[in-house]
Design an enzyme around this catalytic site. Structure first.
Site, mmCIF file in Angstrom:
data_model
loop_
_atom_site.group_PDB
_atom_site.id
_atom_site.type_symbol
_atom_site.label_atom_id
_atom_site.label_comp_id
_atom_site.label_asym_id
_atom_site.label_seq_id
_atom_site.Cartn_x
_atom_site.Cartn_y
_atom_site.Cartn_z
ATOM 1 N N HIS A 75 2.749 -6.981 4.496
ATOM 2 C CA HIS A 75 1.347 -6.717 4.724
ATOM 3 C C HIS A 75 0.887 -6.730 6.058
ATOM 4 O O HIS A 75 1.699 -7.573 6.534
ATOM 5 C CB HIS A 75 0.418 -7.300 3.851
ATOM 6 C CG HIS A 75 0.690 -6.724 2.177
ATOM 7 N ND1 HIS A 75 -0.501 -6.059 1.751
ATOM 8 C CD2 HIS A 75 1.489 -7.010 1.477
ATOM 9 C CE1 HIS A 75 0.123 -5.791 0.421
ATOM 10 N NE2 HIS A 75 1.107 -6.592 0.254
ATOM 11 N N GLU A 87 -2.335 0.289 7.628
ATOM 12 C CA GLU A 87 -1.505 -0.725 7.312
ATOM 13 C C GLU A 87 -0.227 -0.175 6.558
ATOM 14 O O GLU A 87 0.952 -0.612 6.792
ATOM 15 C CB GLU A 87 -2.264 -1.530 6.225
ATOM 16 C CG GLU A 87 -1.261 -2.883 5.746
ATOM 17 C CD GLU A 87 -2.217 -3.665 4.889
ATOM 18 O OE1 GLU A 87 -1.402 -4.713 4.440
ATOM 19 O OE2 GLU A 87 -3.219 -3.242 4.754
ATOM 20 N N GLU A 119 1.624 -11.618 5.865
ATOM 21 C CA GLU A 119 0.385 -10.776 6.581
ATOM 22 C C GLU A 119 0.761 -10.998 7.995
ATOM 23 O O GLU A 119 0.652 -12.125 8.860
ATOM 24 C CB GLU A 119 -0.697 -11.466 6.265
ATOM 25 C CG GLU A 119 -1.189 -11.367 4.841
ATOM 26 C CD GLU A 119 -1.827 -10.113 4.628
ATOM 27 O OE1 GLU A 119 -1.742 -9.090 5.435
ATOM 28 O OE2 GLU A 119 -2.446 -9.733 3.365
ATOM 29 N N HIS A 167 1.040 -1.296 -0.149
ATOM 30 C CA HIS A 167 -0.180 0.036 0.043
ATOM 31 C C HIS A 167 0.981 1.154 0.003
ATOM 32 O O HIS A 167 1.956 1.230 -0.448
ATOM 33 C CB HIS A 167 -1.012 0.030 1.204
ATOM 34 C CG HIS A 167 -1.811 -1.167 1.307
ATOM 35 N ND1 HIS A 167 -2.752 -1.529 0.232
ATOM 36 C CD2 HIS A 167 -1.556 -2.303 1.836
ATOM 37 C CE1 HIS A 167 -3.213 -2.802 0.462
ATOM 38 N NE2 HIS A 167 -2.689 -3.316 1.562
#
Length: 253
Positions: free
Chosen positions: A79, A24, A141, A10
């Site tokens: 992430h 995030e 993640e 992102h």
């Protein structure tokens, strides 16, 4: 020379997941920058490139093109999760075999060793960054921002450093990286018995542009803003920190 491409997920107009006061895109950049510094400071014959080094918008295609054009040996996309779960999980592209599976297994195992997260398992997904990269690729993640317990951990600089260390240990194991023999010159700006005090100082340092981490060692939470093989570089950072109002000094390990 092993070429590692690190992709903090992102950024810019794409904030990613959010919850419990966390975003995030900020966490992934914090982890990626610290991981780059750790790899370059501690290991020989490794080169690192990031898809972004600030809060900027970078498309998925731009990310994978950059890695492909650079000729990276490995693509690591970092992430933070959301959606009601808890813990750590990793992803590779469906149907790929070795060496991707071998790299994934080693990195996943080292992260689980380093962090207090539930192991959600090794998974596959048709993600762009896994599909369009020509080198082995892995997406991690690292906890859920919308889970209160995970979020509390992610708010701790010491815990973030554990995530970074787990990724670094995994990469070192996967690619047989050799540690630098020379002691590092580390720049410290504080040491506390209470983690909260160290986190507060780290936050102040980050607000002034320093890459601060909290390390628990010798029964103290120590705030470190840099580690160098060159004493000259460490001394320059000490002067910058002092100019910014911090009590900085160099120590070696």
């Amino acid at each position: 020379m092993v070429k590692i491409f690190i992709d903090p997920g992102h950024g810019g107009s794409d904030a990613g997941a959010s919850g419990n006061g966390l975003i995030e895109k900020n966490l992934t950049l914090q982890i990626a920058l610290a991981l780059r510094n750790l790899l370059l400071d501690e290991y020989q014959n490794v080169s690192v490139q990031l898809s972004r080094t600030s809060d900027q918008t970078v498309s998925l295609t731009q990310r994978t093109n950059a890695a492909n054009n650079w000729g990276a040996d490995f693509y690591l996309s970092i992430h933070i999760n959301a959606g009601g779960g808890t813990g750590f999980e990793s992803y590779i592209y469906p149907g790929v075999g070795a060496p991707t599976t071998t790299y994934r297994d080693r990195i996943h195992e080292e992260i689980i060793k380093a962090v207090d997260f539930r192991d959600r398992g090794k998974k596959t997904a048709d993600f762009h960054v896994l599909r369009e990269t020509v080198m082995p690729a892995l997406l991690t993640e690292n906890g859920f921002v919308d889970n209160a317990d995970d979020a509390d951990k992610l708010k701790s600089s010491a815990f973030i450093q554990s995530i970074v260390r787990g990724h670094a240990n995994g990469l070192a194991r996967a690619f047989n990286l050799t540690k630098k023999a020379a002691a590092l010159y580390k720049v410290q700006i504080g040491a506390f018995k209470e983690n909260a005090n160290a986190d507060n100082l780290a936050t102040q340092a980050e607000a002034k542009g320093f890459d601060a981490i909290v390390i628990y060692r010798e029964s103290l939470y120590k705030v470190q803003i840099g580690a160098f093989s060159s004493k000259e570089n460490a001394e320059a950072l000490v002067q910058q920190a002092k100019s910014a109002g911090f009590e900085a000094f160099i120590y070696q390990e």
